[in-house]
Design a protein around this motif. Sequence first.
Motif, PDB file in Angstrom:
ATOM      1  N   MET A  96      28.258 -19.707  17.201  1.00 41.88           N
ATOM      2  CA  MET A  96      26.877 -19.239  17.336  1.00 41.88           C
ATOM      3  C   MET A  96      26.456 -19.233  18.812  1.00 41.88           C
ATOM      4  O   MET A  96      25.899 -18.252  19.301  1.00 41.88           O
ATOM      5  N   VAL A  97      26.765 -20.309  19.525  1.00 37.69           N
ATOM      6  CA  VAL A  97      26.387 -20.405  20.939  1.00 37.69           C
ATOM      7  C   VAL A  97      27.130 -19.348  21.756  1.00 37.69           C
ATOM      8  O   VAL A  97      26.532 -18.651  22.582  1.00 37.69           O
ATOM      9  N   GLU A  98      28.419 -19.214  21.515  1.00 37.26           N
ATOM     10  CA  GLU A  98      29.210 -18.235  22.257  1.00 37.26           C
ATOM     11  C   GLU A  98      28.758 -16.807  21.953  1.00 37.26           C
ATOM     12  O   GLU A  98      28.669 -15.966  22.850  1.00 37.26           O
ATOM     13  N   GLY A  99      28.459 -16.535  20.703  1.00 36.34           N
ATOM     14  CA  GLY A  99      27.990 -15.208  20.331  1.00 36.34           C
ATOM     15  C   GLY A  99      26.676 -14.862  21.000  1.00 36.34           C
ATOM     16  O   GLY A  99      26.502 -13.750  21.516  1.00 36.34           O
ATOM     17  N   ARG A 100      25.739 -15.791  21.014  1.00 40.46           N
ATOM     18  CA  ARG A 100      24.460 -15.554  21.684  1.00 40.46           C
ATOM     19  C   ARG A 100      24.685 -15.300  23.178  1.00 40.46           C
ATOM     20  O   ARG A 100      24.062 -14.437  23.787  1.00 40.46           O
ATOM     21  N   ARG A 101      25.592 -16.090  23.778  1.00 36.86           N
ATOM     22  CA  ARG A 101      25.896 -15.932  25.195  1.00 36.86           C
ATOM     23  C   ARG A 101      26.483 -14.540  25.475  1.00 36.86           C
ATOM     24  O   ARG A 101      26.112 -13.871  26.440  1.00 36.86           O
ATOM     25  N   LEU A 102      27.386 -14.098  24.612  1.00 37.53           N
ATOM     26  CA  LEU A 102      27.982 -12.769  24.773  1.00 37.53           C
ATOM     27  C   LEU A 102      26.931 -11.668  24.604  1.00 37.53           C
ATOM     28  O   LEU A 102      26.967 -10.662  25.321  1.00 37.53           O
ATOM     29  N   GLY A 103      25.998 -11.856  23.689  1.00 35.07           N
ATOM     30  CA  GLY A 103      24.933 -10.887  23.495  1.00 35.07           C
ATOM     31  C   GLY A 103      24.044 -10.774  24.722  1.00 35.07           C
ATOM     32  O   GLY A 103      23.686  -9.675  25.158  1.00 35.07           O
ATOM     33  N   LYS A 104      23.694 -11.914  25.315  1.00 35.23           N
ATOM     34  CA  LYS A 104      22.867 -11.902  26.517  1.00 35.23           C
ATOM     35  C   LYS A 104      23.613 -11.240  27.677  1.00 35.23           C
ATOM     36  O   LYS A 104      23.026 -10.490  28.467  1.00 35.23           O
ATOM     37  N   MET A 105      24.915 -11.510  27.773  1.00 30.58           N
ATOM     38  CA  MET A 105      25.714 -10.911  28.825  1.00 30.58           C
ATOM     39  C   MET A 105      25.766  -9.390  28.663  1.00 30.58           C
ATOM     40  O   MET A 105      25.695  -8.640  29.641  1.00 30.58           O
ATOM     41  N   SER A 106      25.857  -8.925  27.437  1.00 23.62           N
ATOM     42  CA  SER A 106      25.883  -7.494  27.162  1.00 23.62           C
ATOM     43  C   SER A 106      24.576  -6.833  27.579  1.00 23.62           C
ATOM     44  O   SER A 106      24.575  -5.752  28.180  1.00 23.62           O
ATOM     45  N   ILE A 107      23.464  -7.497  27.296  1.00 22.55           N
ATOM     46  CA  ILE A 107      22.160  -6.962  27.686  1.00 22.55           C
ATOM     47  C   ILE A 107      22.051  -6.903  29.205  1.00 22.55           C
ATOM     48  O   ILE A 107      21.601  -5.906  29.776  1.00 22.55           O
ATOM     49  N   ARG A 108      22.480  -7.977  29.874  1.00 23.70           N
ATOM     50  CA  ARG A 108      22.428  -7.984  31.339  1.00 23.70           C
ATOM     51  C   ARG A 108      23.271  -6.864  31.928  1.00 23.70           C
ATOM     52  O   ARG A 108      22.868  -6.203  32.888  1.00 23.70           O
ATOM     53  N   ARG A 109      24.445  -6.655  31.355  1.00 23.21           N
ATOM     54  CA  ARG A 109      25.340  -5.606  31.848  1.00 23.21           C
ATOM     55  C   ARG A 109      24.684  -4.237  31.716  1.00 23.21           C
ATOM     56  O   ARG A 109      24.713  -3.421  32.636  1.00 23.21           O
ATOM     57  N   ARG A 110      24.060  -3.983  30.581  1.00 27.18           N
ATOM     58  CA  ARG A 110      23.388  -2.688  30.377  1.00 27.18           C
ATOM     59  C   ARG A 110      22.181  -2.530  31.298  1.00 27.18           C
ATOM     60  O   ARG A 110      21.924  -1.447  31.812  1.00 27.18           O
ATOM     61  N   LEU A 111      21.436  -3.612  31.501  1.00 21.68           N
ATOM     62  CA  LEU A 111      20.313  -3.545  32.436  1.00 21.68           C
ATOM     63  C   LEU A 111      20.798  -3.245  33.846  1.00 21.68           C
ATOM     64  O   LEU A 111      20.188  -2.459  34.573  1.00 21.68           O
ATOM     65  N   PHE A 112      21.892  -3.871  34.233  1.00 22.46           N
ATOM     66  CA  PHE A 112      22.438  -3.636  35.564  1.00 22.46           C
ATOM     67  C   PHE A 112      22.860  -2.175  35.719  1.00 22.46           C
ATOM     68  O   PHE A 112      22.604  -1.545  36.742  1.00 22.46           O
ATOM     69  N   ASP A 113      23.490  -1.620  34.699  1.00 21.09           N
ATOM     70  CA  ASP A 113      23.887  -0.205  34.739  1.00 21.09           C
ATOM     71  C   ASP A 113      22.663   0.705  34.806  1.00 21.09           C
ATOM     72  O   ASP A 113      22.668   1.708  35.524  1.00 21.09           O
ATOM     73  N   MET A 114      21.623   0.346  34.054  1.00 20.50           N
ATOM     74  CA  MET A 114      20.407   1.162  34.035  1.00 20.50           C
ATOM     75  C   MET A 114      19.644   1.066  35.356  1.00 20.50           C
ATOM     76  O   MET A 114      18.938   2.004  35.741  1.00 20.50           O
ATOM     77  N   SER A 115      19.780  -0.047  36.070  1.00 18.33           N
ATOM     78  CA  SER A 115      19.006  -0.243  37.295  1.00 18.33           C
ATOM     79  C   SER A 115      19.391   0.752  38.376  1.00 18.33           C
ATOM     80  O   SER A 115      18.591   1.042  39.266  1.00 18.33           O
ATOM     81  N   ALA A 116      20.608   1.297  38.317  1.00 21.76           N
ATOM     82  CA  ALA A 116      21.019   2.297  39.300  1.00 21.76           C
ATOM     83  C   ALA A 116      20.265   3.602  39.091  1.00 21.76           C
ATOM     84  O   ALA A 116      20.095   4.375  40.036  1.00 21.76           O
ATOM     85  N   LYS A 117      19.785   3.855  37.894  1.00 22.30           N
ATOM     86  CA  LYS A 117      19.127   5.117  37.568  1.00 22.30           C
ATOM     87  C   LYS A 117      17.610   4.983  37.453  1.00 22.30           C
ATOM     88  O   LYS A 117      16.893   5.964  37.585  1.00 22.30           O
ATOM     89  N   ASN A 118      17.129   3.787  37.171  1.00 25.99           N
ATOM     90  CA  ASN A 118      15.722   3.614  36.860  1.00 25.99           C
ATOM     91  C   ASN A 118      15.132   2.528  37.758  1.00 25.99           C
ATOM     92  O   ASN A 118      15.531   1.365  37.694  1.00 25.99           O
ATOM     93  N   ALA A 119      14.165   2.895  38.579  1.00 24.18           N
ATOM     94  CA  ALA A 119      13.575   1.947  39.527  1.00 24.18           C
ATOM     95  C   ALA A 119      12.828   0.823  38.812  1.00 24.18           C
ATOM     96  O   ALA A 119      12.827  -0.321  39.278  1.00 24.18           O
ATOM     97  N   ARG A 120      12.207   1.114  37.660  1.00 22.72           N
ATOM     98  CA  ARG A 120      11.469   0.073  36.938  1.00 22.72           C
ATOM     99  C   ARG A 120      12.397  -1.045  36.466  1.00 22.72           C
ATOM    100  O   ARG A 120      12.042  -2.216  36.518  1.00 22.72           O
ATOM    101  N   VAL A 121      13.568  -0.666  36.011  1.00 25.76           N
ATOM    102  CA  VAL A 121      14.537  -1.673  35.565  1.00 25.76           C
ATOM    103  C   VAL A 121      14.998  -2.504  36.756  1.00 25.76           C
ATOM    104  O   VAL A 121      15.144  -3.721  36.667  1.00 25.76           O
ATOM    105  N   LEU A 122      15.214  -1.859  37.895  1.00 21.48           N
ATOM    106  CA  LEU A 122      15.624  -2.573  39.099  1.00 21.48           C
ATOM    107  C   LEU A 122      14.550  -3.571  39.531  1.00 21.48           C
ATOM    108  O   LEU A 122      14.862  -4.715  39.882  1.00 21.48           O
ATOM    109  N   ILE A 123      13.284  -3.168  39.468  1.00 22.21           N
ATOM    110  CA  ILE A 123      12.187  -4.077  39.817  1.00 22.21           C
ATOM    111  C   ILE A 123      12.143  -5.250  38.846  1.00 22.21           C
ATOM    112  O   ILE A 123      12.003  -6.406  39.259  1.00 22.21           O
ATOM    113  N   HIS A 124      12.285  -4.966  37.557  1.00 19.60           N
ATOM    114  CA  HIS A 124      12.289  -6.032  36.554  1.00 19.60           C
ATOM    115  C   HIS A 124      13.428  -7.018  36.820  1.00 19.60           C
ATOM    116  O   HIS A 124      13.216  -8.228  36.806  1.00 19.60           O
ATOM    117  N   MET A 125      14.622  -6.501  37.058  1.00 19.56           N
ATOM    118  CA  MET A 125      15.773  -7.381  37.283  1.00 19.56           C
ATOM    119  C   MET A 125      15.587  -8.213  38.542  1.00 19.56           C
ATOM    120  O   MET A 125      15.956  -9.384  38.588  1.00 19.56           O
TER     121      MET A 125
END
Length: 95
Positions: free
Chosen positions: A59-88
């Motif tokens: 359960m702990v590892e799965g939650r950690r992997l889920g959070k990592m996946s979200i961070r990875r997608r946010l990082f990818d989106m930040s190159a295209k979207n200034a709002r995401v970059l500001i949030h991050m």
Amino acid sequence: MAKKTKKKRGRPKAKIDVDMVRRLAALFATSKEIAVTMGVAPSTFYLHQRLRQDIRDAMVEGRRLGKMSIRRRLFDMSAKNARVLIHMSKVYLRE
């Protein structure tokens, strides 16, 4: 005279797949949702969570992997979207 084999009594043991728990936890499924997916009662799943370290770790590892996946997608989106970059930058740089 042959011995009679004894019939097993009671309910069969619940089988909980640890890999499936990890995958569902990565999708942020609740314990109740995981229990229903596994085909066991939520109370049974909670009991196994308390008694089995491997399920707690999954359960702990799965939650950690889920959070990592979200961070990875946010990082990818930040190159295209200034709002995401500001949030991050606010969240990770504390600015």
